[in-house]
Design an enzyme around this catalytic site. Structure first.
Site, short mmCIF file in Angstrom:
data_model
loop_
_atom_site.label_atom_id
_atom_site.label_comp_id
_atom_site.label_asym_id
_atom_site.label_seq_id
_atom_site.Cartn_x
_atom_site.Cartn_y
_atom_site.Cartn_z
N TYR A 126 -31.93 -29.08 3.11
CA TYR A 126 -32.07 -27.97 2.17
C TYR A 126 -32.24 -28.55 0.77
O TYR A 126 -31.39 -29.30 0.29
CB TYR A 126 -30.83 -27.08 2.23
CG TYR A 126 -30.88 -25.83 1.38
CD1 TYR A 126 -31.23 -24.61 1.93
CD2 TYR A 126 -30.57 -25.87 0.02
CE1 TYR A 126 -31.27 -23.45 1.17
CE2 TYR A 126 -30.60 -24.72 -0.75
CZ TYR A 126 -30.95 -23.51 -0.18
OH TYR A 126 -30.99 -22.37 -0.94
N ILE A 261 -33.93 -37.57 6.55
CA ILE A 261 -33.54 -36.90 5.31
C ILE A 261 -34.02 -37.76 4.14
O ILE A 261 -33.57 -38.90 3.96
CB ILE A 261 -32.01 -36.74 5.22
CG1 ILE A 261 -31.46 -36.08 6.49
CG2 ILE A 261 -31.64 -35.96 3.97
CD1 ILE A 261 -31.95 -34.69 6.75
N ILE A 262 -34.95 -37.25 3.36
CA ILE A 262 -35.44 -37.98 2.19
C ILE A 262 -34.32 -38.02 1.14
O ILE A 262 -33.80 -36.97 0.75
CB ILE A 262 -36.69 -37.31 1.61
CG1 ILE A 262 -37.80 -37.26 2.66
CG2 ILE A 262 -37.16 -38.04 0.35
CD1 ILE A 262 -38.96 -36.35 2.28
N TYR A 445 -56.64 -18.75 -1.67
CA TYR A 445 -55.27 -18.24 -1.62
C TYR A 445 -55.37 -16.71 -1.69
O TYR A 445 -55.88 -16.16 -2.68
CB TYR A 445 -54.50 -18.80 -2.80
CG TYR A 445 -53.00 -18.61 -2.81
CD1 TYR A 445 -52.16 -19.69 -2.56
CD2 TYR A 445 -52.42 -17.38 -3.09
CE1 TYR A 445 -50.78 -19.56 -2.61
CE2 TYR A 445 -51.05 -17.23 -3.12
CZ TYR A 445 -50.23 -18.33 -2.89
OH TYR A 445 -48.86 -18.19 -2.93
#
Length: 526
Positions: A126, A261-262, A445
């Protein structure tokens, strides 16, 4: 982040639309969709919601890092997509993570992954919680820990000679830029979520940023990365480039937390720009506007901004009436004036029937279509939330394609969107803009504004999303240019991704995450 975040919607609670802004927004929207019921539905008090008790307890050595407070867990349950916001407004609180873990050091991350691997507890990284594709939602059975990296939030080292910095993954955009400002440097990566997203989140999702050309994705700014995996720590060598086999960074960029996990990265920086010029150009025909944008993209000018708004987008968010669209072009530099580049871009636009309606320099105080649209752009998520509270279906989707395929893709997508809106909502508007342009193609977009029915707007959007996503894949586009895959895009990502590559990715995950605890259901797996 010191500003109180909204648990149910976008951004900070204090920055939600005022009553006057809401009244103006409703009036403008009612003009497009007369007869819609704009009754406001306020969000529930999260303390009153029935949130299941946590099913796991951390060992004593990790207890100080973990929180099982129901509201804290609820705030980490979902991202900020339309369907997330509406489910929050409805008080639907299924699949809440059991714990929120906040490591203070990299060793804490190692220890948490060891515990979760041993207990078969899923771990969802997160960052800022701004995912719009279900990337942080534990949409599965079994216990889950939301791993909030907010304490790993420092710029650790700055190399002014090479113009790079070693930065921890949990730092938010504004804090990162504030830390670099005394050095006269900038990462110059400004996604719409800039204030509420982190470096780690940008890397994990291959985020698109400020530049419409050249440096469009966080990939372009990444020098090396460091990750913690259940099988060990991985760190790539810090180099300007390398031809030594497949790139480790390329494997982890966009891996959305399924491989590791960076914790930090060395990022390429720039000197802060001194010269900036902007122009607004209108067209009578959309095909002319597209051709002009392509000419600029292929001229080697590399404008910082090159956004083409179709007539509906120009009218709704820039207040401009233009039969063929509005092109916003900007150039900037830390080294030299950029007027010559702008002049060439304006000549290319004029060659395709464009008319310049405004020009601004960096220090100009005059408002124009570009500044009006930029202000609306920053407020769009808050406007989306206000309309979601009033039974509107308001959401976006994006893609990329080659220039030769744009016309057919655009026709297919808008036809699919309008048909789905007519079927499930009755009335609505479809808008389009180019967020990024490349020599070989644009990134369209799309925006949807449709009349919904309270209690049904999530399913209505899901039907529209399925229709437009299938149209994108069938027309040869990508299911996402910069929003990531998450869980919401999985059905179409599975069709876009080559099967042998899926097998290779699964093998990499099995090697790095043997227990399969990292963000289950994203990119691969069940």
């Amino acid at each position: 982040m010191s500003t109180a975040r909204s648990w149910w919607g976008w951004g900070a609670s204090a920055e939600e639309l005022t009553a006057a802004e809401c009244a103006d927004l409703v009036a403008r929207t009612a003009a497009l969709l007369p007869g819609h019921d704009f009754t406001d539905h306020a969000p529930p008090d999260p303390a009153t919601l029935d949130i299941a008790a946590a099913r796991v307890r951390p060992p004593a050595t990790l207890a100080s890092l973990c929180d099982d407070d129901p509201v804290d867990r609820l705030s980490h349950t979902r991202g900020k997509a339309f369907r997330d916001v509406v489910r929050n407004l409805l008080g639907q609180v299924a699949h809440v993570p059991d714990l929120v873990a906040r490591p203070r050091t990299e060793q804490d991350v190692v220890d948490l992954l060891d515990w979760c691997s041993a207990t078969a507890t899923a771990v969802i990284p997160y960052g800022g919680g701004s995912s719009v594709v279900g990337g942080i939602e534990p949409r599965f059975d079994g216990p889950a820990v939301s791993l909030d990296l907010g304490h790993l939030d420092r710029v650790v080292d700055v190399d002014p000679v090479s113009r790079a910095a070693r930065i921890q993954a949990g730092i938010y955009g504004p804090a990162l830029e504030n830390a670099l400002r005394p050095h006269g440097l900038t990462l110059r990566h400004y996604p719409q979520s800039f204030a509420y997203s982190t470096l780690g989140g940008w890397l994990a999702t291959r985020a698109g940023g400020h530049f419409a050309t050249l440096y469009t994705h966080i990939d372009d700014l990444t020098q090396s990365m460091r990750l913690v995996t259940p099988s060990g720590v991985v760190e790539s060598r810090r180099l300007p480039g390398s031809g030594a086999g497949p790139s480790p960074d390329r494997m982890f960029l966009g891996s959305e937390g399924i491989l590791g996990i960076i914790t930090e990265a060395w990022m390429r920086l720039q000197h802060r720009p001194r010269w900036q010029v902007t122009a607004s150009i209108t067209f009578e025909q959309h095909q002319q506007a597209v051709a002009a944008t392509r000419a600029i993209a292929q001229a080697g000018l590399y404008p910082a901004n090159c956004r083409l708004l179709d007539p509906a987008e120009a009218f709704i968010n820039a207040g401009v009436t233009a039969g063929g669209g509005l092109l916003l072009v900007a150039f900037e530099s830390a080294d030299h004036p950029v007027d010559v580049w702008l002049e060439r871009a304006l000549q290319l636009a004029a060659d395709h029937g464009g008319t310049v309606t405004a020009r601004r320099s960096k220090d100009s105080q005059t408002d124009d279509a570009a500044s009006t649209w930029r202000s609306a752009f920053l407020r769009m998520p808050y406007q989306r939330d206000a309309l979601a509270r009033r039974s509107m279906v308001v959401e976006t989707f994006e893609t990329a394609c080659t220039w030769d395929g744009f016309e057919s893709l655009h026709q297919a997508v808008t036809d699919a969107a309008r048909a789905a809106i007519a079927e499930v909502c009755g009335a609505g508007v479809v808008t389009c803009r180019f967020t990024h342009v490349y020599p070989d193609g644009p990134a369209p977009y799309y925006g949807i504004y449709a009349a919904g029915r309270w209690g049904s707007t999530v399913s209505q959007w899901d039907d529209i999303k399925a229709a437009v996503s299938q149209a994108i894949i069938d027309a040869g586009g990508t299911i996402t240019h910069h929003h990531a895959v998450g869980r919401d895009h999985r059905p179409w990502y599975d069709r876009q991704r080559p099967d042998p590559f899926a097998g290779a990715l699964a093998a990499a995950k099995a090697a790095l995450d043997p227990a399969g605890i990292l963000n289950p259901g994203v990119l691969i797996g069940g």
